[in-house]
Scaffold this active site. Sequence first.
Site, PDB file in Angstrom:
ATOM      1  N   GLY A  23      42.842  23.360  43.120  1.00 10.41           N
ATOM      2  CA  GLY A  23      43.103  23.922  44.441  1.00 10.41           C
ATOM      3  C   GLY A  23      41.900  24.744  44.835  1.00 10.41           C
ATOM      4  O   GLY A  23      41.174  25.243  43.977  1.00 10.41           O
ATOM      5  N   THR A  25      39.683  27.934  46.368  1.00 10.32           N
ATOM      6  CA  THR A  25      39.747  29.361  46.083  1.00 10.32           C
ATOM      7  C   THR A  25      40.840  30.025  46.923  1.00 10.32           C
ATOM      8  O   THR A  25      40.928  29.800  48.130  1.00 10.32           O
ATOM      9  CB  THR A  25      38.394  30.028  46.380  1.00 10.32           C
ATOM     10  OG1 THR A  25      37.393  29.405  45.577  1.00 10.32           O
ATOM     11  CG2 THR A  25      38.440  31.518  46.065  1.00 10.32           C
ATOM     12  N   GLU A 154      38.840  28.224  34.407  1.00 11.63           N
ATOM     13  CA  GLU A 154      37.423  27.930  34.671  1.00 11.63           C
ATOM     14  C   GLU A 154      36.574  28.215  33.420  1.00 11.63           C
ATOM     15  O   GLU A 154      35.624  29.018  33.458  1.00 11.63           O
ATOM     16  CB  GLU A 154      36.912  28.766  35.853  1.00 11.63           C
ATOM     17  CG  GLU A 154      37.589  28.457  37.178  1.00 11.63           C
ATOM     18  CD  GLU A 154      37.101  27.168  37.819  1.00 11.63           C
ATOM     19  OE1 GLU A 154      36.211  26.499  37.260  1.00 11.63           O
ATOM     20  OE2 GLU A 154      37.630  26.828  38.890  1.00 11.63           O
TER      21      GLU A 154
END
Length: 270
Positions: A23, A25, A154
């Site tokens: 998705g 930010t 991340e």
Amino acid sequence: MAGVGLDDVSLTIHGGEYTAIIGHTGSGKSTLLQHLNALIKPTSGTVTIGDRTITSATSNKNLHELRRQVGMVFQFAESQLFAATVREDVAFGPRNFGVSAADADALAVKMIARVGLPADVLDRSPFDLSGGQMRRVAIAGVLAMQPEILVLDEPTAGLDPVGRREMMALFAQLHAAGQTIVLVTHQMDDVADYADRVFVLDQGQLVKQGTPQAIFQDADWLLDHQLGLPRTTQFALQLRKRGFQFAHLPLKSAELAQMLAPQLGGQAHE
């Protein structure tokens, strides 16, 4: 499930799977991750991890076991290193959860090897290591807790291409050994290469879910939602504009090559 930044999100992550959450930010990805070990709790609805159900009324007491069960690797995990030596840093979590000093040390030795670092780093300061090595130390510290679920936010951010590939290969090895993995990433190649299932968030809502093969077929939709495509899929779209035919959009280079071979062969005889 509802919470800070999330609105009526309902999903199931299966044990043993490699799940990707994507998705743009601000879509709610990190908020969702923090629900997985009750760093934040739902304002309504429930979060169930194994046999443990978390609600808005759940006390912060006795959440130790849940937080051992769900290991969190945050973005730039190396920023959380603090101990004088790698050995102490990796052993800290188990020691904090009641593991004996000897057993915690054994776990540190084992996990440093598992993340691909040589044993001689154990008695060095983590701050004398390279950035990529420091991140591996931080991941070893999470693995030393022996979590059933490894959550990665991340995890390759800031790494060079070689470091990124090595890090993703490490997670693939852990998954092959039976580790449940939940990955948040902007790297669509990693989603295509490794994930079994994909959840797409947008403005705090779950808007799409499925296999990578299914998700990446809707290229226009993904681009409209500010999401990218695997490089191979992008290349296939360019080739389609030049007249090449694909029954479905390929995600990986080997698949693209297989689809192109008969078409290129046909052109060569013309």
